[in-house]
Design a protein around this motif. Sequence first.
Motif, PDB file in Angstrom:
ATOM      1  N   THR A 240       0.696  -1.342   0.088  1.00 37.04           N
ATOM      2  CA  THR A 240       0.149   0.134  -0.245  1.00 37.04           C
ATOM      3  C   THR A 240       0.559   1.340  -0.292  1.00 37.04           C
ATOM      4  O   THR A 240       0.182   2.600   0.120  1.00 37.04           O
ATOM      5  CB  THR A 240      -1.153   0.050   0.907  1.00 37.04           C
ATOM      6  OG1 THR A 240      -0.372   0.254   2.660  1.00 37.04           O
ATOM      7  CG2 THR A 240      -1.807  -1.414   0.813  1.00 37.04           C
ATOM      8  N   ASP A 241       2.263   1.158  -0.602  1.00 37.25           N
ATOM      9  CA  ASP A 241       3.147   2.275  -0.134  1.00 37.25           C
ATOM     10  C   ASP A 241       2.386   2.731  -0.810  1.00 37.25           C
ATOM     11  O   ASP A 241       2.986   4.864  -0.780  1.00 37.25           O
ATOM     12  CB  ASP A 241       4.409   1.909  -0.722  1.00 37.25           C
ATOM     13  CG  ASP A 241       5.545   1.367   0.701  1.00 37.25           C
ATOM     14  OD1 ASP A 241       4.406   1.359   1.745  1.00 37.25           O
ATOM     15  OD2 ASP A 241       6.426   0.933   1.091  1.00 37.25           O
ATOM     16  N   ARG A 242       2.816   3.021  -2.425  1.00 39.59           N
ATOM     17  CA  ARG A 242       2.337   4.276  -3.795  1.00 39.59           C
ATOM     18  C   ARG A 242       0.929   4.188  -3.768  1.00 39.59           C
ATOM     19  O   ARG A 242       0.915   5.209  -3.304  1.00 39.59           O
ATOM     20  CB  ARG A 242       2.124   2.913  -5.012  1.00 39.59           C
ATOM     21  CG  ARG A 242       2.351   3.881  -6.063  1.00 39.59           C
ATOM     22  CD  ARG A 242       2.333   2.753  -7.484  1.00 39.59           C
ATOM     23  NE  ARG A 242       1.352   3.360  -8.616  1.00 39.59           N
ATOM     24  CZ  ARG A 242       1.531   2.558  -9.373  1.00 39.59           C
ATOM     25  NH1 ARG A 242       1.636   1.301  -9.627  1.00 39.59           N
ATOM     26  NH2 ARG A 242       0.690   2.585 -11.112  1.00 39.59           N
ATOM     27  N   LEU A 243      -0.193   3.963  -2.587  1.00 36.70           N
ATOM     28  CA  LEU A 243      -1.651   3.887  -2.379  1.00 36.70           C
ATOM     29  C   LEU A 243      -1.347   4.913  -1.285  1.00 36.70           C
ATOM     30  O   LEU A 243      -1.986   6.495  -2.198  1.00 36.70           O
ATOM     31  CB  LEU A 243      -2.284   3.111  -1.711  1.00 36.70           C
ATOM     32  CG  LEU A 243      -3.611   2.840  -1.607  1.00 36.70           C
ATOM     33  CD1 LEU A 243      -3.874   1.664  -1.773  1.00 36.70           C
ATOM     34  CD2 LEU A 243      -4.098   3.444  -0.311  1.00 36.70           C
ATOM     35  N   THR A 244      -0.879   4.761  -0.222  1.00 40.64           N
ATOM     36  CA  THR A 244      -0.533   5.697   0.391  1.00 40.64           C
ATOM     37  C   THR A 244       0.001   6.921   0.123  1.00 40.64           C
ATOM     38  O   THR A 244      -0.130   8.435   0.660  1.00 40.64           O
ATOM     39  CB  THR A 244       0.460   5.167   1.918  1.00 40.64           C
ATOM     40  OG1 THR A 244      -0.613   4.171   2.652  1.00 40.64           O
ATOM     41  CG2 THR A 244       0.370   6.077   3.115  1.00 40.64           C
ATOM     42  N   GLU A 245       1.430   6.900  -0.607  1.00 42.65           N
ATOM     43  CA  GLU A 245       1.354   8.344  -0.827  1.00 42.65           C
ATOM     44  C   GLU A 245       0.593   9.191  -1.858  1.00 42.65           C
ATOM     45  O   GLU A 245       0.440   9.613  -1.983  1.00 42.65           O
ATOM     46  CB  GLU A 245       3.161   7.289  -2.172  1.00 42.65           C
ATOM     47  CG  GLU A 245       4.031   9.281  -2.404  1.00 42.65           C
ATOM     48  CD  GLU A 245       5.361   8.938  -3.386  1.00 42.65           C
ATOM     49  OE1 GLU A 245       5.905   7.164  -3.032  1.00 42.65           O
ATOM     50  OE2 GLU A 245       4.994   9.454  -3.949  1.00 42.65           O
ATOM     51  N   ALA A 246      -0.126   8.470  -2.730  1.00 40.04           N
ATOM     52  CA  ALA A 246      -0.442   9.481  -4.052  1.00 40.04           C
ATOM     53  C   ALA A 246      -2.327   9.663  -3.059  1.00 40.04           C
ATOM     54  O   ALA A 246      -2.113  10.668  -3.011  1.00 40.04           O
ATOM     55  CB  ALA A 246      -1.401   8.432  -4.604  1.00 40.04           C
ATOM     56  N   GLY A 247      -2.514   8.860  -2.246  1.00 36.64           N
ATOM     57  CA  GLY A 247      -3.321   9.474  -1.001  1.00 36.64           C
ATOM     58  C   GLY A 247      -3.050  10.282  -0.217  1.00 36.64           C
ATOM     59  O   GLY A 247      -3.877  11.843  -0.049  1.00 36.64           O
ATOM     60  N   THR A 248      -1.642  10.819   0.535  1.00 34.58           N
ATOM     61  CA  THR A 248      -1.191  12.143   1.192  1.00 34.58           C
ATOM     62  C   THR A 248      -1.303  13.523  -0.002  1.00 34.58           C
ATOM     63  O   THR A 248      -1.719  13.960   0.669  1.00 34.58           O
ATOM     64  CB  THR A 248       0.157  11.833   1.132  1.00 34.58           C
ATOM     65  OG1 THR A 248       0.117  10.766   2.271  1.00 34.58           O
ATOM     66  CG2 THR A 248       0.140  12.971   2.540  1.00 34.58           C
TER      67      THR A 248
ATOM     68  N   GLU B 149      -2.026   7.628  -9.994  1.00 30.51           N
ATOM     69  CA  GLU B 149      -1.495   7.182  -9.468  1.00 30.51           C
ATOM     70  C   GLU B 149      -0.630   6.038  -8.869  1.00 30.51           C
ATOM     71  O   GLU B 149       0.135   5.630  -8.726  1.00 30.51           O
ATOM     72  CB  GLU B 149      -0.609   7.958  -8.530  1.00 30.51           C
ATOM     73  CG  GLU B 149      -0.271   9.931  -9.339  1.00 30.51           C
ATOM     74  CD  GLU B 149      -0.699  10.490  -8.649  1.00 30.51           C
ATOM     75  OE1 GLU B 149      -0.671  10.871  -7.708  1.00 30.51           O
ATOM     76  OE2 GLU B 149      -0.644  11.601  -9.943  1.00 30.51           O
ATOM     77  N   ALA B 150      -2.314   5.283  -7.719  1.00 27.80           N
ATOM     78  CA  ALA B 150      -2.355   4.671  -6.897  1.00 27.80           C
ATOM     79  C   ALA B 150      -2.547   2.902  -7.436  1.00 27.80           C
ATOM     80  O   ALA B 150      -2.349   1.680  -7.411  1.00 27.80           O
ATOM     81  CB  ALA B 150      -3.710   4.063  -5.848  1.00 27.80           C
ATOM     82  N   GLY B 151      -2.666   3.457  -9.297  1.00 27.85           N
ATOM     83  CA  GLY B 151      -2.324   2.037  -9.968  1.00 27.85           C
ATOM     84  C   GLY B 151      -3.769   1.143 -10.067  1.00 27.85           C
ATOM     85  O   GLY B 151      -3.718  -0.293 -10.129  1.00 27.85           O
ATOM     86  N   LEU B 152      -5.251   2.200  -9.227  1.00 30.12           N
ATOM     87  CA  LEU B 152      -6.166   1.103  -8.909  1.00 30.12           C
ATOM     88  C   LEU B 152      -7.199   1.383 -10.048  1.00 30.12           C
ATOM     89  O   LEU B 152      -8.511   0.807 -10.054  1.00 30.12           O
ATOM     90  CB  LEU B 152      -6.409   1.636  -8.276  1.00 30.12           C
ATOM     91  CG  LEU B 152      -5.929   1.667  -7.192  1.00 30.12           C
ATOM     92  CD1 LEU B 152      -6.667   2.394  -5.813  1.00 30.12           C
ATOM     93  CD2 LEU B 152      -5.895  -0.505  -6.103  1.00 30.12           C
ATOM     94  N   LEU B 153      -6.769   1.684 -10.945  1.00 31.66           N
ATOM     95  CA  LEU B 153      -8.685   2.230 -12.201  1.00 31.66           C
ATOM     96  C   LEU B 153      -8.301   0.960 -12.728  1.00 31.66           C
ATOM     97  O   LEU B 153      -7.511   0.008 -13.277  1.00 31.66           O
ATOM     98  CB  LEU B 153      -7.810   2.800 -13.253  1.00 31.66           C
ATOM     99  CG  LEU B 153      -8.228   4.145 -13.276  1.00 31.66           C
ATOM    100  CD1 LEU B 153      -7.417   5.595 -14.359  1.00 31.66           C
ATOM    101  CD2 LEU B 153      -9.675   4.414 -12.956  1.00 31.66           C
ATOM    102  N   THR B 154      -9.358  -0.072 -13.324  1.00 31.22           N
ATOM    103  CA  THR B 154      -9.626  -0.810 -14.352  1.00 31.22           C
ATOM    104  C   THR B 154     -10.168   0.033 -15.593  1.00 31.22           C
ATOM    105  O   THR B 154     -10.246   1.420 -15.562  1.00 31.22           O
ATOM    106  CB  THR B 154     -11.181  -0.715 -13.467  1.00 31.22           C
ATOM    107  OG1 THR B 154     -12.008   0.047 -13.759  1.00 31.22           O
ATOM    108  CG2 THR B 154     -11.551  -1.622 -12.368  1.00 31.22           C
ATOM    109  N   ASP B 155     -10.127  -0.923 -16.020  1.00 28.01           N
ATOM    110  CA  ASP B 155     -10.183  -0.829 -17.698  1.00 28.01           C
ATOM    111  C   ASP B 155     -11.588   0.047 -18.470  1.00 28.01           C
ATOM    112  O   ASP B 155     -11.358   0.649 -18.749  1.00 28.01           O
ATOM    113  CB  ASP B 155     -10.769  -1.872 -18.455  1.00 28.01           C
ATOM    114  CG  ASP B 155      -8.648  -2.236 -19.137  1.00 28.01           C
ATOM    115  OD1 ASP B 155      -7.549  -1.095 -18.253  1.00 28.01           O
ATOM    116  OD2 ASP B 155      -9.083  -3.203 -19.310  1.00 28.01           O
TER     117      ASP B 155
END
Lengths: 280, 280
Positions: free
Chosen positions: A189-197, A222-228
């Motif tokens: 969740t590092d990338r997610l947390t950075e993007a969230g901050t 940025e968190a790489g969560l987007l689905t197509d």
Amino acid sequence: MREEATAFVPGHVTGFFSAHPHEDPTKAGSRGAGLTLTDGVEVTVRPVSESADEPPTIVLDGEETAVEPVATVLEALGVSARVEADADLPLGAGFGVSGAMALGTALAANRAFDRKLSQNELVTIAHGAEVRAETGLGDVVAQAQGGVPIRLEPGGPQVNELDAIPARARVEYVAFGELSTAAVLSGDTDRLTEAGTTALSRVVEEPTLLSFVYASRAFAREAGLLTDRVAAAIEDVADAGGQASMAMLGDTVFALGTGLSDAGYDPAVCATHPAGAMLR
Amino acid sequence: MREEATAFVPGHVTGFFSAHPHEDPTKAGSRGAGLTLTDGVEVTVRPVSESADEPPTIVLDGEETAVEPVATVLEALGVSARVEADADLPLGAGFGVSGAMALGTALAANRAFDRKLSQNELVTIAHGAEVRAETGLGDVVAQAQGGVPIRLEPGGPQVNELDAIPARARVEYVAFGELSTAAVLSGDTDRLTEAGTTALSRVVEEPTLLSFVYASRAFAREAGLLTDRVAAAIEDVADAGGQASMAMLGDTVFALGTGLSDAGYDPAVCATHPAGAMLR
């Protein structure tokens, strides 16, 4: 003891968040922001007597089901009940349905069983149950407040800090399918947390609905969560001059105003909910 | 800039309180508990241009009037406006009308002038303005939350601590006349603060509507604030099997359910308001 009690809990679409684990589930949670929705969950709690062969049961939209945070809430309150939930929203699609069921159960059971707990105590119990079940980190506290909550500090009401965007909006959404909150939260969740901050700083600096959707869209990317499917819908809405982003965590797109309709979709339509969870 | 914006703020009847002065008005305030009401104040803010000979004006129920906290809020937001308020409730009778006007002005002016402040910032401004004007100490933060707020720690949203009684109720009231909040608060408040502290402990221990009315009634008696008319009405309601107490600070009696009707009064009828202040 009353025959039964009913609570309504608004749905909650998180636009962006950062995860903040803690060994005490009432202190764990998330920072972030989202929209509470007039589409929500109505929860009715009816005391049962196991000695009279009435088993405790959880029913969602007519189907008996296991919802761990609901069972945890009943256990924390020390009560045996039949819980019936009617949801305007799909489970597992990023609308905080499990959080709504936990919080609605806490409020309705407190009333049905005359347990005399305070609002904060009930929210703490529901929040802790949701965190333990890994079904959500911030929905319950947002759903207890209503409106467009900003979660500045994580955790239950004894430790968190909330603000809000002072605004109302029509909200449209299309749920394409489910995503597992637990799977995302148990990964890196590092990338997610950075993007969230980053997203939170942006919304704190300019607490408006427009900056919320911008920040949410940047977060999803940025968190790489987007689905197509969500990515395509966001683009369609933008092409039609509207604003959309992704519901965290579901394969769901939401838009302000008539964004999805204007882009040719056939969305569900609701609005931000001015009040938090409430007894009926 | 928008042409105008409108906010609704619920009324607020304080049942008991203790006063907590502080030289910083955003840290001053009160502990206590009360009921927010579906009867409230609708505030519309319309930008005016002084160069075009449109003076800033405050109008309450059609009458031009001076309301210090409203003027302070406009000044804090750096805007020039016509403020029109329509109140379901009388001013000076313990319903938090001045607080509602201050908070409604903050919310509506923020929107009308696109000032981009957060909910907490707006509540802080309105709370500070109300404290400085000595028109109230806890109404604004209660009205921002809605429901049945318990004010555990005084001050604006950056420093205070709120909880709530998780309940709804029909509320009846009769306003016999005005009491001056400023006069009571500028007098000796030791007895009041002691009674308020006792009442708060009681409600924290048992956060129910019934314990709230009991605690409020004991407070009104012990703090020496009961007026003759309110004392008589409370007794009449008790004789009819109901629960009533006094609105702080007004010559006003309020009751849960049908308490006043059952006792032969012709009360105004409303209910607790599940949401806090909201834009229309």
